[in-house]
Design a protein around this motif. Structure first.
Motif, mmCIF file in Angstrom:
data_model
loop_
_atom_site.group_PDB
_atom_site.id
_atom_site.type_symbol
_atom_site.label_atom_id
_atom_site.label_comp_id
_atom_site.label_asym_id
_atom_site.label_seq_id
_atom_site.Cartn_x
_atom_site.Cartn_y
_atom_site.Cartn_z
ATOM 1 N N ARG A 216 0.824 -1.204 0.000
ATOM 2 C CA ARG A 216 0.000 0.000 0.000
ATOM 3 C C ARG A 216 0.865 1.263 0.000
ATOM 4 N NH1 ARG A 216 -5.256 -0.541 2.122
ATOM 5 N NH2 ARG A 216 -4.519 -1.836 3.817
ATOM 6 N N SER A 239 1.645 -6.962 -2.108
ATOM 7 C CA SER A 239 0.841 -7.355 -0.953
ATOM 8 C C SER A 239 -0.620 -7.427 -1.407
ATOM 9 C CB SER A 239 0.978 -6.344 0.182
ATOM 10 O OG SER A 239 0.293 -5.153 -0.180
ATOM 11 N N THR A 257 -2.902 -16.121 1.089
ATOM 12 C CA THR A 257 -3.896 -16.384 0.044
ATOM 13 C C THR A 257 -3.345 -16.032 -1.339
ATOM 14 O OG1 THR A 257 -4.847 -14.268 0.721
ATOM 15 C CG2 THR A 257 -6.005 -16.236 1.409
HETATM 16 P P1 FAD Z 1 -0.474 -1.758 5.001
HETATM 17 O O1 FAD Z 1 -0.626 -2.704 6.131
HETATM 18 O O2 FAD Z 1 -1.415 -0.617 4.897
HETATM 19 O O3 FAD Z 1 1.018 -1.207 5.088
HETATM 20 C C1 FAD Z 1 1.545 -0.221 4.268
HETATM 21 C C2 FAD Z 1 2.943 0.092 4.775
HETATM 22 O O4 FAD Z 1 3.547 1.007 3.885
HETATM 23 C C3 FAD Z 1 2.954 0.741 6.162
HETATM 24 O O5 FAD Z 1 3.823 0.019 7.014
HETATM 25 C C4 FAD Z 1 3.501 2.161 5.905
HETATM 26 O O6 FAD Z 1 4.325 2.622 6.944
HETATM 27 C C5 FAD Z 1 4.314 1.931 4.635
HETATM 28 N N1 FAD Z 1 4.437 3.110 3.799
HETATM 29 C C6 FAD Z 1 3.487 4.023 3.451
HETATM 30 N N2 FAD Z 1 3.986 4.918 2.570
HETATM 31 C C7 FAD Z 1 5.296 4.581 2.373
HETATM 32 C C8 FAD Z 1 6.335 5.121 1.576
HETATM 33 N N3 FAD Z 1 6.136 6.197 0.796
HETATM 34 N N4 FAD Z 1 7.567 4.527 1.630
HETATM 35 C C9 FAD Z 1 7.796 3.456 2.420
HETATM 36 N N5 FAD Z 1 6.820 2.906 3.194
HETATM 37 C C10 FAD Z 1 5.589 3.442 3.159
HETATM 38 N N6 FAD Z 1 -1.949 -9.866 2.731
HETATM 39 C C11 FAD Z 1 -0.974 -10.193 1.876
HETATM 40 O O7 FAD Z 1 -0.068 -9.394 1.598
HETATM 41 N N7 FAD Z 1 -0.993 -11.434 1.281
HETATM 42 C C12 FAD Z 1 -1.943 -12.346 1.529
HETATM 43 O O8 FAD Z 1 -1.915 -13.441 0.947
HETATM 44 C C13 FAD Z 1 -2.972 -12.009 2.448
HETATM 45 N N8 FAD Z 1 -3.934 -12.912 2.759
HETATM 46 C C14 FAD Z 1 -4.869 -12.576 3.690
HETATM 47 C C15 FAD Z 1 -5.813 -13.536 4.094
HETATM 48 C C16 FAD Z 1 -6.746 -13.209 5.056
HETATM 49 C C17 FAD Z 1 -7.723 -14.261 5.472
HETATM 50 C C18 FAD Z 1 -6.760 -11.918 5.615
HETATM 51 C C19 FAD Z 1 -7.763 -11.568 6.679
HETATM 52 C C20 FAD Z 1 -5.841 -10.975 5.235
HETATM 53 C C21 FAD Z 1 -4.891 -11.273 4.259
HETATM 54 N N9 FAD Z 1 -3.952 -10.349 3.856
HETATM 55 C C22 FAD Z 1 -2.948 -10.726 3.011
HETATM 56 C C23 FAD Z 1 -4.046 -8.924 4.239
HETATM 57 C C24 FAD Z 1 -3.118 -8.539 5.378
HETATM 58 O O9 FAD Z 1 -3.749 -8.785 6.610
HETATM 59 C C25 FAD Z 1 -2.761 -7.039 5.280
HETATM 60 O O10 FAD Z 1 -3.947 -6.291 5.294
HETATM 61 C C26 FAD Z 1 -1.954 -6.687 4.032
HETATM 62 O O11 FAD Z 1 -0.863 -7.538 3.908
HETATM 63 C C27 FAD Z 1 -1.485 -5.245 4.151
HETATM 64 O O12 FAD Z 1 -0.807 -4.876 3.002
HETATM 65 P P2 FAD Z 1 0.307 -3.738 3.064
HETATM 66 O O13 FAD Z 1 1.387 -4.146 4.005
HETATM 67 O O14 FAD Z 1 0.677 -3.411 1.668
HETATM 68 O O15 FAD Z 1 -0.521 -2.484 3.614
#
Ligand code: FAD
Length: 326
Positions: A216, A239, A257
């Motif tokens: 994200r 992600s 997943t």
């Molecule tokens: P976020 O958690 O929103 O993190 C974004 C990160 O980016 C934050 O740490 C922030 O500090 C950082 N950031 C923001 N801007 C910048 C920048 N400019 N430079 C550097 N860093 C920055 N997730 C998966 O990934 N894979 C799966 O297979 C998966 N399966 C799931 C299965 C189930 C049943 C459930 C309930 C959830 C699943 N999820 C899965 C979702 C998981 O729980 C998280 O919601 C997801 O991984 C979050 O993605 P993220 O880290 O990209 O986003």
């Protein structure tokens, strides 16, 4: 020394790297014999390749009667091959597959057919005290490491890519043609159309030695991720947050997943490190994270962490790598 069958993973005779890893593992357990499913005219090239990684024998199964159907005919063919070897008193001591969707499905069907134990998604396989395969698996979203052995029949094991460094060694590569008899029941599901995926020029995500993933934190701009990945010859991952936002196709998703990767180097950029994401990448050999929040959970897992904005850190790293490669 008994044979260890390795089912070759290939596309039109182009052998995929995990097959060489399996042959390397097979040598720890016995004498590697490869099994090739494919067109007879593609077999020669594949035989030369697997021979260079120690295959003493290659069973060539012409797939003219098998292709166009899903996995059932291949499971049936392998069952017949194993039966033939048992009849000749040269039963294999293990059967290894690459942990692809197809590999796992064939392995499961074969396990039922030959009444044998099956272990999937091993990240390592060694010979135990009696020479039996002892596997290591990472389970429950990576929170446990399990050591297991098969206690019934011929051990059937699927191994994740990048679980061993492929080692070249010359094998005899003796070719033996094997012709199975495929039942009507095994032909009950037919493929009616297939389209090749558009080539990205990057390695396949689950096989790549380096994976650069974005989350994200990219804000939907994957250009820094893609350019950094290309400078390293890496695959691109994402992600679920990035995939659910429609920034990347689902096939890029890493995690519980999504796909499970275990590369030499995994770079998580703008990914917080949720347990479900970790489940798909935490067996990577070296983990690097770029995140602007120094308290992001991903930093608990990393070998190297960079606290910073990925939109400036990754382009700077790309520039430096490109300069050093010049
Ligand atoms: P976020 O958690 O929103 O993190 C974004 C990160 O980016 C934050 O740490 C922030 O500090 C950082 N950031 C923001 N801007 C910048 C920048 N400019 N430079 C550097 N860093 C920055 N997730 C998966 O990934 N894979 C799966 O297979 C998966 N399966 C799931 C299965 C189930 C049943 C459930 C309930 C959830 C699943 N999820 C899965 C979702 C998981 O729980 C998280 O919601 C997801 O991984 C979050 O993605 P993220 O880290 O990209 O986003």
């Amino acid at each position: 020394m008994s044979e260890v069958l390795v089912v070759i993973d290939h596309v039109d005779g182009e052998v995929k790297k995990p097959t060489y890893e399996l042959l390397t593992i097979a040598r720890r357990l016995g004498e590697p014999s490869a099994v090739f499913f494919g067109a007879a005219d593609k077999a020669d090239g594949a035989v030369e390749k697997v021979k260079a990684y120690g295959a003493e024998k290659v069973y060539v199964i012409d797939d003219a009667e098998l292709k166009g159907y899903l996995v059932a005919p291949k499971a049936e063919a392998l069952q017949q091959l194993v039966s033939q070897l048992v009849e000749k008193s040269v039963a294999p001591s293990a059967i290894l597959f690459s942990s692809t969707f197809e590999g796992k499905e064939i392995a499961a069907r074969l396990a039922i057919k030959i009444e044998s134990g099956l272990i999937t998604d091993a990240v390592d396989v060694e010979a135990g005290e009696g020479g039996e395969p002892v596997t290591t698996q990472s389970v429950f979203a990576g929170s446990y490491t399990v050591t297991a052995t098969v206690t019934k029949g011929t051990p059937i094991i699927t191994v994740k890519p990048n679980s061993a460094a492929p080692e070249e060694t010359a094998g005899a590569g003796t070719v033996e043609a094997f012709t199975p008899t495929i039942s009507e029941a095994a032909r009950s599901t037919q493929i009616i159309a297939s389209q090749p995926r558009q080539a990205t020029g990057r390695p396949e995500l689950t096989e790549a030695a380096i994976v650069v993933s974005g989350g994200r934190g990219t804000g939907g701009n994957f250009e820094p991720i893609e350019k950094f990945a290309d400078s390293l010859g890496a695959a691109v991952g994402a992600s679920r947050a990035a995939v659910d936002s429609g920034w990347m196709p689902h096939s890029y998703q890493v995690g519980q997943t999504g796909k499970t990767v275990s590369p030499q180097l995994y770079v998580a950029s703008g990914i917080s490190g949720a347990i479900q994401h970790r489940a798909g990448m935490q067996t990577s050999k070296t983990i690097v994270a770029v995140n602007k929040d120094n308290e992001a959970p991903i930093f608990e897992l990393v070998d190297f962490g960079v606290v910073g904005d990925l939109h400036s850190v990754l382009p700077a790293a790309t520039e430096e790598i490109t300069k050093r490669k010049a």
